[in-house]
Design an enzyme around this catalytic site. Structure first.
Site, PDB file in Angstrom:
ATOM      1  N   CYS A 293      10.699 -23.935  41.317  1.00  0.00           N
ATOM      2  CA  CYS A 293       9.279 -23.631  41.448  1.00  0.00           C
ATOM      3  C   CYS A 293       9.080 -22.259  42.082  1.00  0.00           C
ATOM      4  O   CYS A 293       9.517 -22.023  43.213  1.00  0.00           O
ATOM      5  CB  CYS A 293       8.578 -24.704  42.276  1.00  0.00           C
ATOM      6  SG  CYS A 293       6.791 -24.411  42.386  1.00  0.00           S
TER       7      CYS A 293
ATOM      8  N   GLY B  68      10.473 -27.593  27.413  1.00  0.00           N
ATOM      9  CA  GLY B  68       9.218 -27.769  28.132  1.00  0.00           C
ATOM     10  C   GLY B  68       8.030 -27.429  27.260  1.00  0.00           C
ATOM     11  O   GLY B  68       7.490 -28.265  26.542  1.00  0.00           O
ATOM     12  N   ARG B  69       7.640 -26.159  27.296  1.00  0.00           N
ATOM     13  CA  ARG B  69       6.448 -25.725  26.569  1.00  0.00           C
ATOM     14  C   ARG B  69       6.549 -25.968  25.062  1.00  0.00           C
ATOM     15  O   ARG B  69       5.543 -26.190  24.400  1.00  0.00           O
ATOM     16  CB  ARG B  69       6.159 -24.254  26.854  1.00  0.00           C
ATOM     17  CG  ARG B  69       5.637 -24.046  28.279  1.00  0.00           C
ATOM     18  CD  ARG B  69       5.349 -22.604  28.559  1.00  0.00           C
ATOM     19  NE  ARG B  69       6.619 -21.905  28.739  1.00  0.00           N
ATOM     20  CZ  ARG B  69       6.747 -20.600  28.807  1.00  0.00           C
ATOM     21  NH1 ARG B  69       5.710 -19.820  28.672  1.00  0.00           N
ATOM     22  NH2 ARG B  69       7.930 -20.055  28.991  1.00  0.00           N
TER      23      ARG B  69
ATOM     24  N   LYS C 233      17.114 -28.592  39.567  1.00  0.00           N
ATOM     25  CA  LYS C 233      16.728 -27.554  38.617  1.00  0.00           C
ATOM     26  C   LYS C 233      16.550 -26.276  39.415  1.00  0.00           C
ATOM     27  O   LYS C 233      15.890 -26.281  40.458  1.00  0.00           O
ATOM     28  CB  LYS C 233      15.433 -27.907  37.890  1.00  0.00           C
ATOM     29  CG  LYS C 233      15.051 -26.827  36.873  1.00  0.00           C
ATOM     30  CD  LYS C 233      13.766 -27.150  36.140  1.00  0.00           C
ATOM     31  CE  LYS C 233      13.469 -26.020  35.153  1.00  0.00           C
ATOM     32  NZ  LYS C 233      12.096 -26.088  34.652  1.00  0.00           N
TER      33      LYS C 233
ATOM     34  N   ASN D 155      17.586 -23.969  30.131  1.00  0.00           N
ATOM     35  CA  ASN D 155      16.137 -24.099  30.013  1.00  0.00           C
ATOM     36  C   ASN D 155      15.494 -22.724  29.902  1.00  0.00           C
ATOM     37  O   ASN D 155      15.931 -21.780  30.545  1.00  0.00           O
ATOM     38  CB  ASN D 155      15.605 -24.827  31.253  1.00  0.00           C
ATOM     39  CG  ASN D 155      14.097 -24.905  31.318  1.00  0.00           C
ATOM     40  OD1 ASN D 155      13.506 -24.396  32.252  1.00  0.00           O
ATOM     41  ND2 ASN D 155      13.477 -25.527  30.347  1.00  0.00           N
ATOM     42  N   GLY D 156      14.471 -22.650  29.068  1.00  0.00           N
ATOM     43  CA  GLY D 156      13.676 -21.429  28.975  1.00  0.00           C
ATOM     44  C   GLY D 156      13.527 -20.946  27.551  1.00  0.00           C
ATOM     45  O   GLY D 156      14.517 -20.748  26.850  1.00  0.00           O
ATOM     46  N   ASP D 157      12.287 -20.774  27.123  1.00  0.00           N
ATOM     47  CA  ASP D 157      11.966 -20.194  25.815  1.00  0.00           C
ATOM     48  C   ASP D 157      12.505 -21.001  24.637  1.00  0.00           C
ATOM     49  O   ASP D 157      12.869 -20.427  23.616  1.00  0.00           O
ATOM     50  CB  ASP D 157      12.462 -18.750  25.703  1.00  0.00           C
ATOM     51  CG  ASP D 157      11.820 -17.818  26.708  1.00  0.00           C
ATOM     52  OD1 ASP D 157      10.717 -18.129  27.193  1.00  0.00           O
ATOM     53  OD2 ASP D 157      12.426 -16.776  27.020  1.00  0.00           O
TER      54      ASP D 157
END
Length: 170
Positions: free
Chosen positions: A29, A153-154, A68, A129-131
């Site tokens: 975070c 995620g997104r 994470k 994780n990411g994109d």
């Protein structure tokens, strides 16, 4: 998230009693109100203190404890491998790595090369994780960077079937 070993350990016990399969501490975070109190991404700035906190959490429950993280605080302090090692020494079972630093927030591109480098040296399973916005990207990153899993995620917000599609491609 949190920064107090005693409170986090109590929370772990409560989560275990509720029937959870594992406990995940969010050390990724980047939000200012979280990091200014020493939680979230700020905990990764001091791997020794993080080890102490994670050890207390792991010892408090029988279920796995996971974390994470981000690649680091900023481009000059990308210490994900050191954080992974501290987590492994504390008994953490796996680590998800978001491919951006805390300073980046959600801007720029996730650095999957760096995630792959950490994975190659990690004693723990690594989830990248990411994109990841498509099923094809998920499978490509899984195969290319040698991670043990890919976190989406997104990409799932626009396509809730992305998981099923990625499994079919794999």
């Amino acid at each position: 998230f949190g920064e107090d070993a005693e409170i986090l350990s109590v929370a772990c016990k409560q989560i275990e009693q509720l029937g959870a399969d594992f406990v995940d501490l969010n050390l990724g975070c980047p939000v200012q109100k979280v990091v200014k109190k020493g939680a979230g991404a700020a905990l990764c700035r001091d791997p020794r203190e993080l080890h102490r906190i994670l050890s207390a959490m792991v010892q408090s429950v029988k279920i796995p404890v996971t974390i994470k993280i981000r690649t680091g605080w900023d481009s000059e302090t990308r210490n994900a491998l050191e954080v992974v090692q501290a987590a492994a020494d504390a008994g953490v079972r796996w680590v998800a790595i978001h491919g951006r630093t805390r300073a980046q927030g959600y801007s720029g591109n996730a650095d999957w090369e760096f995630i792959g480098e950490v994975k190659a040296k990690s004693p723990l399973p690594i989830i990248g994780n990411g994109d990841v916005l498509t099923a094809a990207q998920a499978v490509e990153r899984y195969k290319t960077y040698g991670v043990d899993g890919v976190m989406i995620g997104r990409g799932a917000l626009r396509n809730p079937f992305i998981f099923e599609q990625a499994r079919a491609l794999l």
